[in-house]
Design a protein around this motif. Structure first.
Motif, PDB file in Angstrom:
ATOM      1  N   ALA A 251      26.950  -9.106 -19.592  1.00  0.00           N
ATOM      2  CA  ALA A 251      25.885  -9.792 -18.851  1.00  0.00           C
ATOM      3  C   ALA A 251      25.578 -11.143 -19.485  1.00  0.00           C
ATOM      4  O   ALA A 251      25.349 -12.139 -18.791  1.00  0.00           O
ATOM      5  CB  ALA A 251      24.632  -8.913 -18.812  1.00  0.00           C
ATOM      6  N   ASN A 255      25.612 -14.874 -17.854  1.00  0.00           N
ATOM      7  CA  ASN A 255      24.428 -15.732 -17.943  1.00  0.00           C
ATOM      8  C   ASN A 255      24.777 -17.103 -18.502  1.00  0.00           C
ATOM      9  O   ASN A 255      24.291 -18.137 -18.009  1.00  0.00           O
ATOM     10  CB  ASN A 255      23.362 -15.067 -18.820  1.00  0.00           C
ATOM     11  CG  ASN A 255      22.705 -13.885 -18.142  1.00  0.00           C
ATOM     12  OD1 ASN A 255      22.730 -13.776 -16.913  1.00  0.00           O
ATOM     13  ND2 ASN A 255      22.122 -12.988 -18.915  1.00  0.00           N
ATOM     14  N   TYR A 283      26.713  -2.265 -10.405  1.00  0.00           N
ATOM     15  CA  TYR A 283      26.063  -3.237 -11.296  1.00  0.00           C
ATOM     16  C   TYR A 283      24.722  -3.683 -10.730  1.00  0.00           C
ATOM     17  O   TYR A 283      24.598  -3.970  -9.544  1.00  0.00           O
ATOM     18  CB  TYR A 283      26.946  -4.467 -11.523  1.00  0.00           C
ATOM     19  CG  TYR A 283      26.233  -5.503 -12.361  1.00  0.00           C
ATOM     20  CD1 TYR A 283      26.102  -5.320 -13.735  1.00  0.00           C
ATOM     21  CD2 TYR A 283      25.628  -6.599 -11.772  1.00  0.00           C
ATOM     22  CE1 TYR A 283      25.409  -6.239 -14.508  1.00  0.00           C
ATOM     23  CE2 TYR A 283      24.932  -7.527 -12.538  1.00  0.00           C
ATOM     24  CZ  TYR A 283      24.830  -7.333 -13.904  1.00  0.00           C
ATOM     25  OH  TYR A 283      24.133  -8.230 -14.667  1.00  0.00           O
ATOM     26  N   LYS A 284      23.729  -3.746 -11.598  1.00  0.00           N
ATOM     27  CA  LYS A 284      22.428  -4.280 -11.221  1.00  0.00           C
ATOM     28  C   LYS A 284      22.112  -5.473 -12.118  1.00  0.00           C
ATOM     29  O   LYS A 284      22.187  -5.367 -13.341  1.00  0.00           O
ATOM     30  CB  LYS A 284      21.332  -3.215 -11.365  1.00  0.00           C
ATOM     31  CG  LYS A 284      21.399  -2.136 -10.294  1.00  0.00           C
ATOM     32  CD  LYS A 284      20.157  -1.265 -10.328  1.00  0.00           C
ATOM     33  CE  LYS A 284      20.173  -0.248  -9.194  1.00  0.00           C
ATOM     34  NZ  LYS A 284      18.955   0.591  -9.174  1.00  0.00           N
ATOM     35  N   ASP A 286      20.258  -8.419 -14.323  1.00  0.00           N
ATOM     36  CA  ASP A 286      19.101  -8.370 -15.215  1.00  0.00           C
ATOM     37  C   ASP A 286      18.157  -9.527 -14.925  1.00  0.00           C
ATOM     38  O   ASP A 286      18.392 -10.357 -14.037  1.00  0.00           O
ATOM     39  CB  ASP A 286      19.555  -8.367 -16.689  1.00  0.00           C
ATOM     40  CG  ASP A 286      20.330  -9.629 -17.067  1.00  0.00           C
ATOM     41  OD1 ASP A 286      20.226 -10.647 -16.341  1.00  0.00           O
ATOM     42  OD2 ASP A 286      21.033  -9.609 -18.089  1.00  0.00           O
ATOM     43  N   ARG A 287      17.076  -9.570 -15.692  1.00  0.00           N
ATOM     44  CA  ARG A 287      16.040 -10.586 -15.451  1.00  0.00           C
ATOM     45  C   ARG A 287      16.581 -12.006 -15.609  1.00  0.00           C
ATOM     46  O   ARG A 287      16.249 -12.898 -14.825  1.00  0.00           O
ATOM     47  CB  ARG A 287      14.879 -10.338 -16.426  1.00  0.00           C
ATOM     48  CG  ARG A 287      13.741 -11.341 -16.304  1.00  0.00           C
ATOM     49  CD  ARG A 287      12.563 -10.915 -17.158  1.00  0.00           C
ATOM     50  NE  ARG A 287      12.908 -10.816 -18.561  1.00  0.00           N
ATOM     51  CZ  ARG A 287      12.853 -11.847 -19.422  1.00  0.00           C
ATOM     52  NH1 ARG A 287      12.468 -13.030 -18.997  1.00  0.00           N
ATOM     53  NH2 ARG A 287      13.165 -11.679 -20.688  1.00  0.00           N
ATOM     54  N   HIS A 289      19.605 -13.076 -15.136  1.00  0.00           N
ATOM     55  CA  HIS A 289      20.403 -13.393 -13.950  1.00  0.00           C
ATOM     56  C   HIS A 289      19.522 -13.984 -12.851  1.00  0.00           C
ATOM     57  O   HIS A 289      19.853 -15.017 -12.260  1.00  0.00           O
ATOM     58  CB  HIS A 289      21.084 -12.124 -13.416  1.00  0.00           C
ATOM     59  CG  HIS A 289      22.394 -11.807 -14.067  1.00  0.00           C
ATOM     60  ND1 HIS A 289      22.683 -12.168 -15.353  1.00  0.00           N
ATOM     61  CD2 HIS A 289      23.501 -11.162 -13.599  1.00  0.00           C
ATOM     62  CE1 HIS A 289      23.906 -11.752 -15.654  1.00  0.00           C
ATOM     63  NE2 HIS A 289      24.425 -11.132 -14.603  1.00  0.00           N
ATOM     64  N   LEU A 319      14.646  -4.863  -9.575  1.00  0.00           N
ATOM     65  CA  LEU A 319      13.828  -4.963 -10.797  1.00  0.00           C
ATOM     66  C   LEU A 319      12.388  -5.283 -10.414  1.00  0.00           C
ATOM     67  O   LEU A 319      11.912  -6.404 -10.589  1.00  0.00           O
ATOM     68  CB  LEU A 319      14.376  -6.067 -11.720  1.00  0.00           C
ATOM     69  CG  LEU A 319      15.652  -5.745 -12.508  1.00  0.00           C
ATOM     70  CD1 LEU A 319      16.127  -6.992 -13.235  1.00  0.00           C
ATOM     71  CD2 LEU A 319      15.404  -4.637 -13.513  1.00  0.00           C
ATOM     72  N   CYS A 322       9.997  -7.268 -12.539  1.00  0.00           N
ATOM     73  CA  CYS A 322      10.105  -8.722 -12.665  1.00  0.00           C
ATOM     74  C   CYS A 322       9.018  -9.453 -11.888  1.00  0.00           C
ATOM     75  O   CYS A 322       8.656 -10.582 -12.219  1.00  0.00           O
ATOM     76  CB  CYS A 322      11.477  -9.200 -12.189  1.00  0.00           C
ATOM     77  SG  CYS A 322      12.776  -8.997 -13.424  1.00  0.00           S
TER      78      CYS A 322
END
Length: 658
Positions: A251, A255, A283-284, A286-287, A289, A319, A322
């Motif tokens: 990840a 990024n 895949y999820k 992340d913040r 991203h 998320l 977030c």
């Protein structure tokens, strides 16, 4: 103390009891009993460590020593050290260190030494104590220990010491750098802004062609991050990213590459890479991203509004937390503001649970300022003062005063300034006055005001750029030369700031026919490794995002586009428009004109057009779009790096306050 904790795990206690009593039945040796106990305690410590239950880990470690009077194994020590690192308990760190020093069998182990250095230098921030530990170690020792100390330097604000240590190791010649020390060194160069030195290290690593280094995702991530910040190295970033096998990509690697795309003004590629990432099974994102994606949409602007809504909803779905994160929330406000959905930006702002968040207020104020809505900026500013306990800072005042200045609200600006109670209120007073004087072509007076300001204050780049921008518009070469010379003599501004000044002066020389002088400026920029960020304009047509550089011929409809450009030029000339050679060198076609030409041949008559540019619009293109809005009966919404312009019937919403 660790001894204050008692074992609460009945299962562990029963196992220990069985181990203690089993000697009667099996005649097991004391050594085997000790080993079994340490192994069982280690297993339980690791379980609690994985749950971030650091106090439970330490209580088990303490019981092993004090209740059973058993010397812990190497692994027991490392697990306890990790717990202390996680909990940042200095008393326990010192106690553990004392125990390690008393045990000759473990204190010189590389993992133990590196763990102690990490505990003090990185986790606890006591770099001086870590330095003493390293100095007391027998030499030569493992390179990773020095790399850990370098990380401590970087983490706690002294990256220059990391560079010094890296150089010292090289000069000593006893140790070979590995991925840890190279990663720390490149990070240090990045923190210091010493991109040339960092690039030198990267080139050395690539030249050595060591597969252990070149297939390490963390090291490659660090390289891409530094090269992305340095700018002008996008192709190398792409090559490095592609060199990592798909299954090894992390990840953080994605990024770093997305950040490099944003920095290099190609946010379309950021969105494409994000789509590639989320297409991977299960895949999820992340913040980080989402923060980078929001930033990319903000850079593209209104033409990316559909994507902005799509990615914001994706964040809420994947998320939800977030939505409560201040950074994500403020990034979303900024994104929708720059994508011209003020209602959505305002909605997210109003659902903010912490109205005392000054960043949120600054973001919403900047959103309205971007759209030249000075009255709304004033309304929100007054509301902030009435409804919150926030004391406006320099950035807030700057946004409000600039919004007033560019909306022609000079009386309101003076009133705001009279209320200004920040540490250096004169800075914003002078900026406002100098900007107003420059717009009125009163350059001598503006320069005298700068002289007066600098008697007691450090120079301000904003003041100089206000004069330089207006000098370029008026074609006053002597004023522009004076400003550039003063900027060079001051020697206090970043190369990025000087780059803008050099480009403006070179364009002015070209417009005046002084090709040789323009060439000298360009040569000076090359000598200083200063490159101009290319102008880039985006427009969306039928769901497809198109992008153009100046004089771009990449588009499959290039011939049709340039034929339309010729028609536009003919219409503008008949309408009385004279090309501003201060802004557009002879023979050059700016990206704005290419984008608008494609839009005019691809959309129905009378429909609105939306464009975004990564730089500030030049005066000639601004005048072109004003006239075209009337000649072609089109509403044109154009966002540059400074604000939104809405052109209709030959007028612009900015009131020609460029």
């Amino acid at each position: 103390m660790l001894s204050q904790y008692k074992i609460r795990d009945r299962h562990c206690s029963m196992i220990c009891l069985r181990l203690l009593t089993s000697t009667k039945d099996t005649s097991q040796s004391d050594q085997q009993l000790t080993s079994n106990l340490c192994r069982e305690y280690g297993r339980r410590m690791k379980t609690h460590l994985n749950r971030a239950e650091n106090d439970r880990v330490l209580s088990l470690f303490d019981e092993l020593i004090q209740k059973h009077q058993i010397k812990p194994t190497y692994m027991n020590y490392l697990l306890a050290m990790q717990a202390i690192t996680g909990s940042k308990q200095r008393i326990e760190a010192d106690r553990l260190h004392d125990l390690v020093e008393q045990d000759d069998s473990i204190r010189n182990g590389t993992q133990m030494q590196r763990g102690l250095v990490y505990m003090y230098a990185v986790a606890l921030g006591d770099v001086s104590h870590a330095e003493k530990l390293v100095a007391a170690m027998p030499k030569p020792t493992h390179i990773s220990i020095f790399a850990t100390l370098m990380t401590g330097y970087i983490r706690h604000g002294t990256p220059e010491k990391a560079v010094e240590l890296f150089t010292k190791i090289e000069n000593d010649g006893q140790l070979t750098h590995d991925r840890f020390s190279y990663t720390a060194m490149i990070n240090a160069c990045s923190k210091l802004g010493d991109y040339a030195r960092g690039k030198e290290i990267i080139d050395r690593i690539l030249a050595n062609n060591d597969p252990h280094l070149l297939q390490n995702a963390n090291l490659i991530t660090t390289m891409i991050d530094m090269l992305g910040k340095a700018g002008s190295h996008l192709q190398q970033c792409i090559q490095l990213f592609n060199s990592i096998q798909l299954e090894k990509r992390t990840a953080s690697l994605y990024n770093a590459m997305m950040k490099a795309y944003n920095k290099s003004a190609v946010p379309k590629e950021t969105l494409a890479l994000f789509e590639q990432r989320i297409s991977e099974e299960s895949y999820k994102p992340d913040r980080i991203h989402f923060l980078l994606v929001f930033n990319a949409c903000a850079k593209i602007g209104r033409v990316c509004l559909k994507d902005a809504h799509k990615y914001y909803q994706r964040m809420l779905d994947d998320l939800r937390s977030c939505a409560r994160n201040p950074r994500c929330r403020n990034a979303a406000i900024d994104m929708f503001g720059k994508c011209a959905d003020l209602q959505m930006a305002r909605s997210i702002f109003e659902t903010n649970q912490d109205l005392n968040d000054i960043v949120s207020w600054g973001t919403i104020l900047n959103t309205y300022a971007l759209h030249a809505n000075g009255r709304q900026v004033l309304h929100m500013f007054e509301r902030m003062q009435m409804e919150t306990e926030i004391k406006p800072n320099a950035q807030i005042y700057s946004t409000v005063l600039n919004a007033c200045s560019h909306s022609g609200l000079l009386d309101e600006a003076k009133k705001i300034f009279s209320q200004c109670k920040i540490e250096l209120p004169e800075l914003w007073k002078y900026i406002t006055i100098i900007d107003a004087l420059a717009r009125a072509d009163r350059f001598d007076e503006a320069l005298k005001m700068i002289d007066k300001y600098e008697l007691t204050n450090p120079p301000s780049m904003t003041m100089y750029m206000s004069i330089l921008s207006c000098a370029r518009r008026c074609g006053l070469v002597s004023v522009a030369e004076t400003i550039v010379r003063r900027l060079e003599d001051l020697n206090t501004f970043r190369s990025e700031d000087l780059k803008v000044a050099y480009v403006m002066l070179a364009n002015l020389y070209n417009a005046q026919g002084r090709r040789e002088d323009a060439f000298k400026i360009r040569q000076l920029m090359r000598d200083k490794q200063t490159k101009k960020m290319p102008g880039l304009t985006w427009i969306e047509i039928d769901g497809i995002l198109h992008e153009f550089y100046s004089n771009d011929r990449r588009h499959r409809q290039t011939d049709e586009i340039y034929n339309e450009v010729a028609r536009i030029d003919d219409e503008l000339e008949k309408d009385g428009h004279m090309v501003d050679n201060n802004s557009v060198p002879s023979g050059s076609v700016h990206s704005e004109k290419l984008a608008i030409a494609l839009a005019l041949i691809s959309t129905s008559s009378g429909s609105s057009l939306v464009l975004t540019k990564n730089l500030r619009i030049c005066p000639d293109c601004h005048e072109m779009l004003k006239r075209l809005s009337k000649l072609r009966n089109r509403k044109i919404v154009f966002r540059d790096s400074f604000r939104y312009h809405e052109f209709a019937d030959g007028q612009c919403s900015c009131g020609d306050f460029l």
